[in-house]
Write a protein that holds these residues in place. Structure first.
Motif, PDB file in Angstrom:
ATOM      1  N   MET A   1       0.985  -1.160   0.028  1.00 26.49           N
ATOM      2  CA  MET A   1      -0.123  -0.460   0.391  1.00 26.49           C
ATOM      3  C   MET A   1       0.519   1.179  -0.520  1.00 26.49           C
ATOM      4  N   GLU A   2       0.330   2.389  -0.310  1.00 29.77           N
ATOM      5  CA  GLU A   2       0.891   3.522  -0.192  1.00 29.77           C
ATOM      6  C   GLU A   2       0.682   3.996   0.770  1.00 29.77           C
ATOM      7  N   ARG A   3       2.372   5.123   1.343  1.00 27.18           N
ATOM      8  CA  ARG A   3       1.902   5.342   2.353  1.00 27.18           C
ATOM      9  C   ARG A   3       0.103   6.053   2.633  1.00 27.18           C
ATOM     10  N   LYS A   4       0.208   7.509   2.148  1.00 29.48           N
ATOM     11  CA  LYS A   4      -1.210   8.125   1.762  1.00 29.48           C
ATOM     12  C   LYS A   4      -2.462   7.161   2.269  1.00 29.48           C
ATOM     13  N   ASP A   5      -1.510   5.666   2.152  1.00 33.92           N
ATOM     14  CA  ASP A   5      -3.480   4.958   2.318  1.00 33.92           C
ATOM     15  C   ASP A   5      -3.371   4.359   2.768  1.00 33.92           C
ATOM     16  N   VAL A   6      -2.027   3.210   3.531  1.00 40.37           N
ATOM     17  CA  VAL A   6      -2.394   3.631   5.129  1.00 40.37           C
ATOM     18  C   VAL A   6      -2.333   4.499   6.148  1.00 40.37           C
TER      19      VAL A   6
ATOM     20  N   ALA B   1       7.272  -4.570   4.739  1.00 40.52           N
ATOM     21  CA  ALA B   1       8.588  -5.084   4.586  1.00 40.52           C
ATOM     22  C   ALA B   1       8.605  -3.820   3.870  1.00 40.52           C
ATOM     23  N   HIS B   2       8.232  -3.639   2.798  1.00 41.95           N
ATOM     24  CA  HIS B   2       8.670  -2.288   2.107  1.00 41.95           C
ATOM     25  C   HIS B   2       9.298  -1.521   2.979  1.00 41.95           C
ATOM     26  N   GLN B   3       8.358  -0.572   4.089  1.00 45.34           N
ATOM     27  CA  GLN B   3       8.507   0.175   5.019  1.00 45.34           C
ATOM     28  C   GLN B   3       9.539   0.108   5.654  1.00 45.34           C
ATOM     29  N   TYR B   4      10.076  -1.560   6.297  1.00 41.39           N
ATOM     30  CA  TYR B   4      11.442  -1.757   6.832  1.00 41.39           C
ATOM     31  C   TYR B   4      12.194  -1.040   6.400  1.00 41.39           C
ATOM     32  N   LEU B   5      11.820  -1.707   5.221  1.00 44.11           N
ATOM     33  CA  LEU B   5      13.173  -1.837   3.930  1.00 44.11           C
ATOM     34  C   LEU B   5      13.822  -0.200   3.607  1.00 44.11           C
ATOM     35  N   ALA B   6      12.274   1.116   3.467  1.00 42.90           N
ATOM     36  CA  ALA B   6      12.400   2.475   3.745  1.00 42.90           C
ATOM     37  C   ALA B   6      13.128   3.134   4.368  1.00 42.90           C
ATOM     38  N   ASP B   7      12.843   2.379   6.155  1.00 41.78           N
ATOM     39  CA  ASP B   7      13.593   2.619   6.880  1.00 41.78           C
ATOM     40  C   ASP B   7      15.099   2.009   7.570  1.00 41.78           C
ATOM     41  N   ASN B   8      15.119   1.057   7.607  1.00 43.58           N
ATOM     42  CA  ASN B   8      16.596  -0.221   7.185  1.00 43.58           C
ATOM     43  C   ASN B   8      17.582   0.137   5.514  1.00 43.58           C
ATOM     44  N   PRO B   9      17.380   0.277   5.283  1.00 44.03           N
ATOM     45  CA  PRO B   9      17.849  -0.041   3.783  1.00 44.03           C
ATOM     46  C   PRO B   9      18.836  -1.316   3.809  1.00 44.03           C
ATOM     47  N   GLY B  10      18.983  -1.818   3.374  1.00 40.64           N
ATOM     48  CA  GLY B  10      19.461  -3.140   2.573  1.00 40.64           C
ATOM     49  C   GLY B  10      19.676  -3.796   3.846  1.00 40.64           C
ATOM     50  N   ASP B  11      18.777  -3.790   5.588  1.00 35.39           N
ATOM     51  CA  ASP B  11      18.720  -5.061   6.262  1.00 35.39           C
ATOM     52  C   ASP B  11      17.693  -6.110   5.886  1.00 35.39           C
ATOM     53  N   LEU B  12      17.729  -6.637   4.808  1.00 35.33           N
ATOM     54  CA  LEU B  12      17.318  -8.297   4.378  1.00 35.33           C
ATOM     55  C   LEU B  12      16.919  -8.742   5.581  1.00 35.33           C
ATOM     56  N   VAL B  13      18.661  -9.167   6.215  1.00 36.26           N
ATOM     57  CA  VAL B  13      18.828  -9.978   6.777  1.00 36.26           C
ATOM     58  C   VAL B  13      17.278  -9.916   8.040  1.00 36.26           C
TER      59      VAL B  13
ATOM     60  N   LEU C   1      -1.362  -8.415   1.280  1.00 32.94           N
ATOM     61  CA  LEU C   1      -1.398  -6.400   0.608  1.00 32.94           C
ATOM     62  C   LEU C   1      -0.366  -6.068   2.495  1.00 32.94           C
ATOM     63  N   LEU C   2      -1.023  -5.678   3.512  1.00 31.61           N
ATOM     64  CA  LEU C   2      -0.419  -5.346   4.789  1.00 31.61           C
ATOM     65  C   LEU C   2       0.589  -6.226   5.222  1.00 31.61           C
ATOM     66  N   ARG C   3       0.529  -6.900   4.714  1.00 32.32           N
ATOM     67  CA  ARG C   3       2.439  -7.557   4.897  1.00 32.32           C
ATOM     68  C   ARG C   3       3.157  -7.029   4.039  1.00 32.32           C
ATOM     69  N   HIS C   4       2.861  -7.379   2.761  1.00 33.69           N
ATOM     70  CA  HIS C   4       3.853  -6.636   1.804  1.00 33.69           C
ATOM     71  C   HIS C   4       4.440  -5.279   2.263  1.00 33.69           C
ATOM     72  N   THR C   5       3.401  -4.389   2.645  1.00 32.71           N
ATOM     73  CA  THR C   5       3.137  -2.784   2.388  1.00 32.71           C
ATOM     74  C   THR C   5       4.036  -2.763   4.811  1.00 32.71           C
TER      75      THR C   5
END
Length: 309
Positions: free
Chosen positions: A135-140, A263-275, A257-261
């Motif tokens: 989801m886009e941030r505005k929709d959340v 995941a995207h937000q986590y990586l946006a706030d923690n770039p590269g932290d796939l582990v 969709l919320l699970r994917h949201t």
């Protein structure tokens, strides 16, 4: 074969090709193929559609009716190109048709009706891996605002779990009271049981939402956290809740969709932290988590628009 299957086989043979020229034996052969496998109804319908589509193309391209012994590998390859290039059909649709033809002709080989499978050498189209859509941030923000306006504490707790832990629908449904640890400065949420058990951190907004709901939770005997009108909340209840708020905000909301949201937000706030993300999502293989570093279709389109010569 039972009377029911005999009748279904006959109906398939009679209606399969809808006037498309074919050999005398082809309708019965395909009906026998279908009835010799325990295909789900949707799979059966899809296969009928695929073979009907192939027969129509074969007749128009070769100016002759479809006879299985006359089909070549070139025919199947040209059919693939026709679906993708001329009709613009999706990669998944084209590949499904190829799989159907490969299975049908494989069965014909096994039954001795054709000497070789002409569809076997034809490769499926490669799919471009795109990041799962979130989801886009505005929709959340709209979703959480709507929850707050309606003072729906249970919905707030449910959506907060999805958005801050990336949990699955089943995790929310199965959540037990003793699987929550809520404190002023930290909190955790236990997923699974036994050897698959893991604890996931609960950020402050999720802790607050859960605490607010627990203070008003119905006093029932069940140890499940989330309670519906007829007992513990079920997966269908979660999906109904998502559908309810989808109607309110005009955006289709569903658990994954919320699970994917998240995941995207986590990586946006923690770039590269796939582990770290893999640990939270419960991925055993880091390659599964890497899908979230792929560009989305929209991001690829934006990047292409910035090109200039």
């Amino acid at each position: 074969m039972s009377n029911y299957n005999q009748q279904r086989s006959q109906n398939t043979a009679d209606n399969l090709f809808n006037g498309t020229p074919v050999g005398a034996d082809e309708p019965a052969l395909f009906a026998r193929f279908l009835d010799s496998h325990d295909f789900a109804d949707n799979s059966r319908k899809a296969m009928i559609q695929d073979v009907r589509k192939f027969a129509k193309w074969f007749s128009a391209a070769n100016h002759e009716g479809l006879v299985v012994g006359r089909v070549t590998t070139r025919d199947v390859a040209d059919f693939k190109s026709h679906l993708r290039r001329d009709l613009g059909q999706a990669v998944a649709t084209v590949n499904r048709a190829l799989v159907t033809l490969r299975r049908f002709f494989g069965w014909l080989v096994d039954q001795g009706h054709v000497p070789a499978n002409p569809a076997k050498p034809v490769k499926e189209l490669r799919r471009q891996q795109l990041a799962p859509k979130g989801m886009e941030r505005k929709d959340v923000c709209r979703l959480l605002r709507e929850v707050e306006l309606r003072q729906d504490l249970r919905a707030g707790a449910v959506f907060s779990l999805f958005l801050y832990t990336g949990c699955r629908c089943g995790d929310v449904v199965d959540l037990e009271l003793d699987a929550l640890r809520l404190g002023e400065r930290s909190g955790t949420f236990r997923f699974g049981k036994g050897s698959k058990e893991r604890w996931v951190p609960l950020p402050l907004p999720a802790r607050r939402a859960l605490q607010a709901y627990l203070e008003t939770r119905p006093p029932v005997a069940s140890t499940r956290v989330f309670i519906g009108e007829r007992g513990p909340l079920t997966e269908s209840g979660i999906r109904a809740l998502c559908d309810k708020y989808s109607a309110f905000i005009g955006v289709h909301v569903h658990p994954h969709l919320l699970r994917h949201t998240m995941a995207h937000q986590y990586l946006a706030d923690n770039p590269g932290d796939l582990v770290g993300l893999a640990q939270i999502l419960g991925h055993q293989n880091l390659n599964t988590t890497k899908c979230y570093v792929q560009k989305s279709e929209g991001q690829l389109a934006e990047a292409a628009e910035r090109m200039s010569y």
